[in-house]
Design a protein around this motif. Sequence first.
Motif, PDB file in Angstrom:
ATOM      1  N   GLN A  27       0.824  -1.205   0.000  1.00 36.54           N
ATOM      2  CA  GLN A  27       0.000   0.000   0.000  1.00 36.54           C
ATOM      3  C   GLN A  27       0.865   1.263   0.000  1.00 36.54           C
ATOM      4  OE1 GLN A  27      -0.864  -2.730   2.214  1.00 36.54           O
ATOM      5  NE2 GLN A  27      -1.985  -3.308   0.389  1.00 36.54           N
ATOM      6  N   GLY A  28       2.167   1.079  -0.126  1.00 42.59           N
ATOM      7  CA  GLY A  28       3.061   2.234  -0.181  1.00 42.59           C
ATOM      8  C   GLY A  28       4.343   1.836  -0.893  1.00 42.59           C
ATOM      9  N   GLY A  55       0.806   0.213  11.091  1.00 40.80           N
ATOM     10  CA  GLY A  55       0.321   0.587   9.757  1.00 40.80           C
ATOM     11  C   GLY A  55       0.825  -0.435   8.758  1.00 40.80           C
ATOM     12  N   CYS A  56       0.634  -1.712   9.115  1.00 36.77           N
ATOM     13  CA  CYS A  56       1.242  -2.818   8.337  1.00 36.77           C
ATOM     14  C   CYS A  56       0.547  -3.049   7.014  1.00 36.77           C
ATOM     15  CB  CYS A  56       1.224  -4.095   9.170  1.00 36.77           C
ATOM     16  SG  CYS A  56      -0.451  -4.586   9.659  1.00 36.77           S
ATOM     17  N   GLY A  57      -0.669  -2.503   6.812  1.00 33.35           N
ATOM     18  CA  GLY A  57      -1.401  -2.761   5.578  1.00 33.35           C
ATOM     19  C   GLY A  57      -1.682  -4.245   5.432  1.00 33.35           C
ATOM     20  N   GLN A  61       5.625  -5.980   4.004  1.00 32.73           N
ATOM     21  CA  GLN A  61       6.901  -5.951   4.737  1.00 32.73           C
ATOM     22  C   GLN A  61       6.875  -6.861   5.972  1.00 32.73           C
ATOM     23  OE1 GLN A  61       4.855  -2.961   4.832  1.00 32.73           O
ATOM     24  NE2 GLN A  61       4.120  -3.978   6.660  1.00 32.73           N
ATOM     25  N   ASP A  77      -2.976  -2.585  12.065  1.00 29.80           N
ATOM     26  CA  ASP A  77      -3.506  -1.635  11.084  1.00 29.80           C
ATOM     27  C   ASP A  77      -4.928  -1.260  11.476  1.00 29.80           C
ATOM     28  OD1 ASP A  77      -2.450  -0.802   8.075  1.00 29.80           O
ATOM     29  OD2 ASP A  77      -4.621  -0.652   8.287  1.00 29.80           O
ATOM     30  N   LEU A  78      -5.300  -0.060  11.046  1.00 25.65           N
ATOM     31  CA  LEU A  78      -6.631   0.456  11.361  1.00 25.65           C
ATOM     32  C   LEU A  78      -7.739  -0.290  10.622  1.00 25.65           C
ATOM     33  CD1 LEU A  78      -7.858   2.868  12.960  1.00 25.65           C
ATOM     34  CD2 LEU A  78      -7.583   4.251  10.903  1.00 25.65           C
ATOM     35  N   PHE A  79      -7.429  -0.806   9.414  1.00 27.32           N
ATOM     36  CA  PHE A  79      -8.479  -1.347   8.560  1.00 27.32           C
ATOM     37  C   PHE A  79      -8.586  -2.869   8.676  1.00 27.32           C
ATOM     38  CE2 PHE A  79      -8.078   2.416   5.363  1.00 27.32           C
ATOM     39  CZ  PHE A  79      -8.746   3.222   6.252  1.00 27.32           C
ATOM     40  N   PHE A  82      -7.565  -5.016   5.676  1.00 29.52           N
ATOM     41  CA  PHE A  82      -6.130  -5.224   5.472  1.00 29.52           C
ATOM     42  C   PHE A  82      -5.604  -6.316   6.409  1.00 29.52           C
ATOM     43  CE2 PHE A  82      -5.331  -0.600   3.841  1.00 29.52           C
ATOM     44  CZ  PHE A  82      -6.013  -0.912   2.682  1.00 29.52           C
ATOM     45  N   GLY A 104      -6.204  -1.994  15.042  1.00 32.58           N
ATOM     46  CA  GLY A 104      -6.040  -0.965  16.064  1.00 32.58           C
ATOM     47  C   GLY A 104      -5.444   0.287  15.460  1.00 32.58           C
ATOM     48  N   SER A 105      -5.306   1.301  16.308  1.00 36.40           N
ATOM     49  CA  SER A 105      -4.765   2.569  15.804  1.00 36.40           C
ATOM     50  C   SER A 105      -3.369   2.826  16.357  1.00 36.40           C
ATOM     51  CB  SER A 105      -5.696   3.721  16.172  1.00 36.40           C
ATOM     52  OG  SER A 105      -5.231   4.893  15.526  1.00 36.40           O
ATOM     53  N   MET A 106      -2.519   3.317  15.490  1.00 35.71           N
ATOM     54  CA  MET A 106      -1.121   3.549  15.878  1.00 35.71           C
ATOM     55  C   MET A 106      -0.969   4.678  16.900  1.00 35.71           C
ATOM     56  SD  MET A 106       0.393   5.393  12.470  1.00 35.71           S
ATOM     57  CE  MET A 106       0.010   4.154  11.268  1.00 35.71           C
ATOM     58  N   GLU A 122       6.457   1.174   7.762  1.00 39.19           N
ATOM     59  CA  GLU A 122       6.798   1.583   6.391  1.00 39.19           C
ATOM     60  C   GLU A 122       5.649   2.384   5.793  1.00 39.19           C
ATOM     61  OE1 GLU A 122       8.644  -0.991   3.515  1.00 39.19           O
ATOM     62  OE2 GLU A 122       9.553  -2.195   5.103  1.00 39.19           O
ATOM     63  N   GLY A 123       5.978   3.594   5.398  1.00 41.14           N
ATOM     64  CA  GLY A 123       5.016   4.436   4.673  1.00 41.14           C
ATOM     65  C   GLY A 123       3.718   4.656   5.418  1.00 41.14           C
ATOM     66  N   ASN A 127       0.333   9.087   8.923  1.00 39.79           N
ATOM     67  CA  ASN A 127      -1.073   9.127   9.348  1.00 39.79           C
ATOM     68  C   ASN A 127      -1.265   9.869  10.664  1.00 39.79           C
ATOM     69  OD1 ASN A 127      -2.705   7.586   7.356  1.00 39.79           O
ATOM     70  ND2 ASN A 127      -1.161   6.022   7.814  1.00 39.79           N
TER      71      ASN A 127
HETATM   72  N1  SAH Z   1       3.175  -0.606   5.551  1.00 38.94           N
HETATM   73  C1  SAH Z   1       2.307  -0.927   4.433  1.00 38.94           C
HETATM   74  C2  SAH Z   1       1.101   0.025   4.326  1.00 38.94           C
HETATM   75  C3  SAH Z   1       1.435   1.487   4.116  1.00 38.94           C
HETATM   76  S1  SAH Z   1      -0.006   2.467   3.704  1.00 38.94           S
HETATM   77  C4  SAH Z   1       3.111  -0.921   3.158  1.00 38.94           C
HETATM   78  O1  SAH Z   1       4.160  -0.261   3.102  1.00 38.94           O
HETATM   79  O2  SAH Z   1       2.675  -1.577   2.201  1.00 38.94           O
HETATM   80  C5  SAH Z   1      -0.453   3.153   5.283  1.00 38.94           C
HETATM   81  C6  SAH Z   1      -1.220   2.203   6.174  1.00 38.94           C
HETATM   82  O3  SAH Z   1      -1.533   2.872   7.387  1.00 38.94           O
HETATM   83  C7  SAH Z   1      -2.548   1.712   5.602  1.00 38.94           C
HETATM   84  O4  SAH Z   1      -2.560   0.317   5.642  1.00 38.94           O
HETATM   85  C8  SAH Z   1      -3.597   2.314   6.531  1.00 38.94           C
HETATM   86  O5  SAH Z   1      -4.720   1.487   6.701  1.00 38.94           O
HETATM   87  C9  SAH Z   1      -2.808   2.435   7.814  1.00 38.94           C
HETATM   88  N2  SAH Z   1      -3.341   3.409   8.774  1.00 38.94           N
HETATM   89  C10 SAH Z   1      -3.888   4.631   8.545  1.00 38.94           C
HETATM   90  N3  SAH Z   1      -4.172   5.246   9.694  1.00 38.94           N
HETATM   91  C11 SAH Z   1      -3.826   4.386  10.698  1.00 38.94           C
HETATM   92  C12 SAH Z   1      -3.894   4.417  12.123  1.00 38.94           C
HETATM   93  N4  SAH Z   1      -4.357   5.485  12.771  1.00 38.94           N
HETATM   94  N5  SAH Z   1      -3.450   3.356  12.819  1.00 38.94           N
HETATM   95  C13 SAH Z   1      -2.973   2.253  12.180  1.00 38.94           C
HETATM   96  N6  SAH Z   1      -2.881   2.153  10.838  1.00 38.94           N
HETATM   97  C14 SAH Z   1      -3.306   3.209  10.111  1.00 38.94           C
END
Ligand code: SAH
Length: 258
Positions: A27-28, A55-57, A61, A77-79, A82, A104-106, A122-123, A127
Amino acid sequence: MNKDNETSIHEFDFNLICEYFSSIDRQGPGSESMTGKALSYVGELYADSRIADLGCGTGGQTVTIAKEVPGHIYALDLFPTFIDRLNARVVSNGLSERIDGIVGSMDALPFKEETFDLIWSEGAIYNIGFRKGLEYWRKFLKPGGIVCVSEASWLSESRPSEIEDFWMDAYPEIDTVEHKVRQMKEIGYDVITSFVIPENCWTEHFYKPQRKAQKIFLQNHQENPIASELVANMRHEAALYSKYSKYYGYVFYIGKKD
Ligand code: SAH
Protein backbone atom coordinates in the motif's frame (compact mmCIF):
# COMPACT_ATOMS: atom_id res chain seq x y z
CA MET A 1 -27.24 17.07 2.10
CA ASN A 2 -28.29 15.71 5.47
CA LYS A 3 -25.88 14.16 7.90
CA ASP A 4 -26.99 10.59 7.17
CA ASN A 5 -26.18 11.01 3.51
CA GLU A 6 -22.78 12.41 4.35
CA THR A 7 -22.06 9.46 6.59
CA SER A 8 -23.10 6.88 4.04
CA ILE A 9 -21.10 8.53 1.26
CA HIS A 10 -18.12 8.63 3.57
CA GLU A 11 -18.41 4.95 4.39
CA PHE A 12 -18.82 4.09 0.75
CA ASP A 13 -15.65 6.00 -0.03
CA PHE A 14 -13.83 4.22 2.72
CA ASN A 15 -14.91 0.77 1.50
CA LEU A 16 -13.81 1.59 -2.03
CA ILE A 17 -10.41 2.77 -0.84
CA CYS A 18 -9.98 -0.46 1.15
CA GLU A 19 -11.00 -2.56 -1.84
CA TYR A 20 -8.64 -0.68 -4.16
CA PHE A 21 -5.62 -1.00 -1.89
CA SER A 22 -6.25 -4.54 -0.72
CA SER A 23 -6.06 -5.69 -4.34
CA ILE A 24 -2.34 -4.84 -4.44
CA ASP A 25 0.54 -6.37 -2.48
CA ARG A 26 1.85 -3.14 -1.00
CA GLN A 27 0.00 0.00 0.00
CA GLY A 28 3.06 2.23 -0.18
CA PRO A 29 6.42 2.51 -1.98
CA GLY A 30 9.01 -0.06 -0.86
CA SER A 31 10.48 -3.44 -1.71
CA GLU A 32 11.68 -6.64 -0.09
CA SER A 33 15.28 -5.67 -0.68
CA MET A 34 14.85 -2.25 0.98
CA THR A 35 13.10 -3.82 3.98
CA GLY A 36 16.10 -6.16 4.14
CA LYS A 37 18.55 -3.28 3.88
CA ALA A 38 16.82 -1.39 6.71
CA LEU A 39 16.82 -4.56 8.84
CA SER A 40 20.59 -4.85 8.40
CA TYR A 41 21.00 -1.72 10.60
CA VAL A 42 18.78 -2.97 13.41
CA GLY A 43 21.30 -5.15 15.26
CA GLU A 44 20.85 -8.62 16.67
CA LEU A 45 17.34 -9.92 17.33
CA TYR A 46 16.38 -13.18 19.04
CA ALA A 47 13.49 -15.65 19.15
CA ASP A 48 12.06 -13.81 22.18
CA SER A 49 12.45 -10.32 20.62
CA ARG A 50 9.25 -8.32 20.25
CA ILE A 51 8.62 -6.40 17.06
CA ALA A 52 5.69 -4.06 16.26
CA ASP A 53 4.82 -3.33 12.61
CA LEU A 54 2.54 -0.29 12.73
CA GLY A 55 0.32 0.59 9.76
CA CYS A 56 1.24 -2.82 8.34
CA GLY A 57 -1.40 -2.76 5.58
CA THR A 58 -1.82 -6.18 3.99
CA GLY A 59 1.55 -7.22 5.38
CA GLY A 60 4.03 -6.98 2.49
CA GLN A 61 6.90 -5.95 4.74
CA THR A 62 5.62 -7.98 7.72
CA VAL A 63 6.29 -11.26 5.95
CA THR A 64 9.72 -10.06 4.81
CA ILE A 65 10.66 -9.08 8.37
CA ALA A 66 9.53 -12.50 9.67
CA LYS A 67 11.62 -14.27 7.05
CA GLU A 68 14.73 -12.16 7.68
CA VAL A 69 14.90 -11.93 11.48
CA PRO A 70 13.78 -13.91 14.53
CA GLY A 71 11.23 -12.57 17.01
CA HIS A 72 7.46 -12.23 17.38
CA ILE A 73 5.73 -9.60 15.23
CA TYR A 74 2.63 -7.67 16.27
CA ALA A 75 1.30 -6.27 12.99
CA LEU A 76 -1.28 -3.52 13.52
CA ASP A 77 -3.51 -1.64 11.08
CA LEU A 78 -6.63 0.46 11.36
CA PHE A 79 -8.48 -1.35 8.56
CA PRO A 80 -9.93 -4.82 9.30
CA THR A 81 -9.90 -5.66 5.55
CA PHE A 82 -6.13 -5.22 5.47
CA ILE A 83 -5.65 -7.35 8.59
CA ASP A 84 -7.80 -10.09 6.99
CA ARG A 85 -5.48 -10.04 3.97
CA LEU A 86 -2.43 -10.05 6.23
CA ASN A 87 -3.77 -13.03 8.20
CA ALA A 88 -4.32 -15.00 4.97
CA ARG A 89 -0.79 -14.17 3.86
CA VAL A 90 0.62 -15.21 7.23
CA VAL A 91 -1.11 -18.59 6.99
CA SER A 92 -0.01 -19.21 3.40
CA ASN A 93 3.58 -18.46 4.40
CA GLY A 94 3.39 -20.79 7.41
CA LEU A 95 4.10 -17.89 9.80
CA SER A 96 1.12 -18.15 12.17
CA GLU A 97 3.37 -18.81 15.16
CA ARG A 98 5.40 -15.68 14.47
CA ILE A 99 2.90 -12.95 13.51
CA ASP A 100 -0.25 -11.60 15.21
CA GLY A 101 -2.48 -9.37 13.08
CA ILE A 102 -4.20 -6.70 15.17
CA VAL A 103 -6.88 -4.18 14.23
CA GLY A 104 -6.04 -0.97 16.06
CA SER A 105 -4.76 2.57 15.80
CA MET A 106 -1.12 3.55 15.88
CA ASP A 107 -1.93 6.46 18.18
CA ALA A 108 -3.64 4.27 20.83
CA LEU A 109 -1.45 1.18 20.99
CA PRO A 110 -2.85 -1.85 22.84
CA PHE A 111 0.58 -2.70 24.27
CA LYS A 112 2.50 -2.25 27.51
CA GLU A 113 5.15 0.45 27.59
CA GLU A 114 8.86 -0.47 27.26
CA THR A 115 8.15 -3.91 25.81
CA PHE A 116 9.44 -3.70 22.21
CA ASP A 117 12.91 -4.34 20.81
CA LEU A 118 11.92 -2.94 17.42
CA ILE A 119 9.13 -0.70 16.16
CA TRP A 120 8.74 -0.78 12.39
CA SER A 121 6.53 1.37 10.17
CA GLU A 122 6.80 1.58 6.39
CA GLY A 123 5.02 4.44 4.67
CA ALA A 124 2.50 4.85 7.48
CA ILE A 125 3.73 7.16 10.25
CA TYR A 126 2.43 10.14 8.23
CA ASN A 127 -1.07 9.13 9.35
CA ILE A 128 -0.37 10.60 12.78
CA GLY A 129 2.68 12.66 11.77
CA PHE A 130 6.39 11.92 12.03
CA ARG A 131 7.02 13.87 15.22
CA LYS A 132 3.93 12.72 17.08
CA GLY A 133 4.50 9.10 16.05
CA LEU A 134 8.15 9.04 17.07
CA GLU A 135 7.40 10.69 20.40
CA TYR A 136 4.49 8.43 21.25
CA TRP A 137 6.06 5.16 20.06
CA ARG A 138 9.30 5.85 21.97
CA LYS A 139 7.47 4.94 25.21
CA PHE A 140 6.79 1.44 23.88
CA LEU A 141 10.46 0.69 23.16
CA LYS A 142 12.67 -1.01 25.70
CA PRO A 143 15.73 1.07 26.63
CA GLY A 144 18.07 0.77 23.63
CA GLY A 145 15.18 -0.39 21.39
CA ILE A 146 15.16 0.53 17.70
CA VAL A 147 12.66 2.49 15.64
CA CYS A 148 12.65 2.11 11.87
CA VAL A 149 10.26 4.14 9.72
CA SER A 150 10.00 5.20 6.09
CA GLU A 151 8.70 8.68 5.46
CA ALA A 152 8.13 11.00 2.49
CA SER A 153 10.97 13.53 2.41
CA TRP A 154 12.32 16.31 0.22
CA LEU A 155 15.54 15.35 -1.50
CA SER A 156 16.51 18.92 -2.39
CA GLU A 157 16.40 22.32 -0.68
CA SER A 158 13.92 23.76 -3.19
CA ARG A 159 11.45 22.39 -5.71
CA PRO A 160 8.89 23.45 -8.35
CA SER A 161 5.67 24.88 -6.94
CA GLU A 162 3.44 22.20 -8.52
CA ILE A 163 4.99 19.46 -6.43
CA GLU A 164 5.46 21.65 -3.37
CA ASP A 165 1.75 22.53 -3.44
CA PHE A 166 0.72 18.90 -3.92
CA TRP A 167 2.64 17.73 -0.87
CA MET A 168 1.74 20.71 1.31
CA ASP A 169 -1.86 19.76 0.73
CA ALA A 170 -1.32 15.97 1.18
CA TYR A 171 1.22 15.97 4.03
CA PRO A 172 2.57 19.31 5.23
CA GLU A 173 5.05 17.56 7.57
CA ILE A 174 7.13 16.48 4.55
CA ASP A 175 10.59 17.97 5.08
CA THR A 176 14.25 17.58 4.18
CA VAL A 177 16.21 14.54 5.38
CA GLU A 178 18.46 16.82 7.45
CA HIS A 179 15.48 18.30 9.27
CA LYS A 180 13.87 14.90 9.92
CA VAL A 181 17.16 13.56 11.33
CA ARG A 182 17.40 16.59 13.61
CA GLN A 183 13.82 16.02 14.80
CA MET A 184 14.60 12.40 15.64
CA LYS A 185 17.56 13.49 17.78
CA GLU A 186 15.45 16.12 19.57
CA ILE A 187 12.83 13.48 20.39
CA GLY A 188 15.45 11.23 22.00
CA TYR A 189 16.88 8.84 19.43
CA ASP A 190 20.48 8.22 18.42
CA VAL A 191 20.18 8.22 14.66
CA ILE A 192 21.80 5.06 13.28
CA THR A 193 21.28 5.90 9.63
CA SER A 194 18.92 7.25 7.01
CA PHE A 195 18.76 6.25 3.36
CA VAL A 196 16.59 7.01 0.34
CA ILE A 197 14.80 4.06 -1.26
CA PRO A 198 15.36 3.78 -5.04
CA GLU A 199 12.85 4.82 -7.68
CA ASN A 200 11.88 1.24 -8.57
CA CYS A 201 10.22 1.00 -5.12
CA TRP A 202 7.68 3.50 -6.50
CA THR A 203 7.52 2.64 -10.19
CA GLU A 204 7.89 -1.14 -10.22
CA HIS A 205 6.59 -2.12 -6.78
CA PHE A 206 3.88 0.48 -6.14
CA TYR A 207 2.56 2.17 -9.29
CA LYS A 208 2.96 -0.67 -11.81
CA PRO A 209 0.79 -3.22 -9.90
CA GLN A 210 -1.82 -0.46 -9.57
CA ARG A 211 -2.15 -0.08 -13.34
CA LYS A 212 -3.53 -3.61 -13.66
CA ALA A 213 -5.62 -3.29 -10.48
CA GLN A 214 -7.12 -0.02 -11.73
CA LYS A 215 -8.54 -1.65 -14.87
CA ILE A 216 -10.29 -4.36 -12.84
CA PHE A 217 -11.46 -1.88 -10.22
CA LEU A 218 -12.98 0.41 -12.87
CA GLN A 219 -14.70 -2.54 -14.55
CA ASN A 220 -16.21 -3.55 -11.22
CA HIS A 221 -17.42 -0.01 -10.50
CA GLN A 222 -18.52 1.26 -13.88
CA GLU A 223 -20.20 4.64 -13.75
CA ASN A 224 -19.33 5.14 -10.12
CA PRO A 225 -17.90 8.67 -9.95
CA ILE A 226 -16.13 8.05 -6.63
CA ALA A 227 -14.30 5.04 -8.06
CA SER A 228 -13.20 6.94 -11.16
CA GLU A 229 -12.09 9.87 -9.01
CA LEU A 230 -10.02 7.58 -6.82
CA VAL A 231 -8.29 6.08 -9.85
CA ALA A 232 -7.78 9.54 -11.39
CA ASN A 233 -6.13 10.71 -8.15
CA MET A 234 -3.81 7.71 -8.04
CA ARG A 235 -2.88 8.23 -11.70
CA HIS A 236 -2.18 11.89 -11.02
CA GLU A 237 0.05 10.95 -8.09
CA ALA A 238 1.98 8.49 -10.30
CA ALA A 239 2.36 11.10 -13.06
CA LEU A 240 3.70 13.62 -10.54
CA TYR A 241 6.21 11.08 -9.33
CA SER A 242 7.52 10.40 -12.84
CA LYS A 243 7.87 14.15 -13.38
CA TYR A 244 9.38 15.16 -10.03
CA SER A 245 11.06 12.07 -8.57
CA LYS A 246 14.38 13.84 -8.11
CA TYR A 247 12.79 16.27 -5.63
CA TYR A 248 11.17 13.82 -3.19
CA GLY A 249 11.24 10.22 -2.13
CA TYR A 250 10.73 7.83 0.72
CA VAL A 251 13.54 7.75 3.23
CA PHE A 252 14.18 5.14 5.91
CA TYR A 253 15.06 6.64 9.29
CA ILE A 254 16.52 4.26 11.85
CA GLY A 255 17.17 5.32 15.42
CA LYS A 256 17.95 3.87 18.83
CA LYS A 257 16.10 5.00 21.95
CA ASP A 258 18.75 6.84 23.93
N1 SAH B 1 3.18 -0.61 5.55
C1 SAH B 1 2.31 -0.93 4.43
C2 SAH B 1 1.10 0.03 4.33
C3 SAH B 1 1.43 1.49 4.12
S1 SAH B 1 -0.01 2.47 3.70
C4 SAH B 1 3.11 -0.92 3.16
O1 SAH B 1 4.16 -0.26 3.10
O2 SAH B 1 2.67 -1.58 2.20
C5 SAH B 1 -0.45 3.15 5.28
C6 SAH B 1 -1.22 2.20 6.17
O3 SAH B 1 -1.53 2.87 7.39
C7 SAH B 1 -2.55 1.71 5.60
O4 SAH B 1 -2.56 0.32 5.64
C8 SAH B 1 -3.60 2.31 6.53
O5 SAH B 1 -4.72 1.49 6.70
C9 SAH B 1 -2.81 2.44 7.81
N2 SAH B 1 -3.34 3.41 8.77
C10 SAH B 1 -3.89 4.63 8.55
N3 SAH B 1 -4.17 5.25 9.69
C11 SAH B 1 -3.83 4.39 10.70
C12 SAH B 1 -3.89 4.42 12.12
N4 SAH B 1 -4.36 5.48 12.77
N5 SAH B 1 -3.45 3.36 12.82
C13 SAH B 1 -2.97 2.25 12.18
N6 SAH B 1 -2.88 2.15 10.84
C14 SAH B 1 -3.31 3.21 10.11
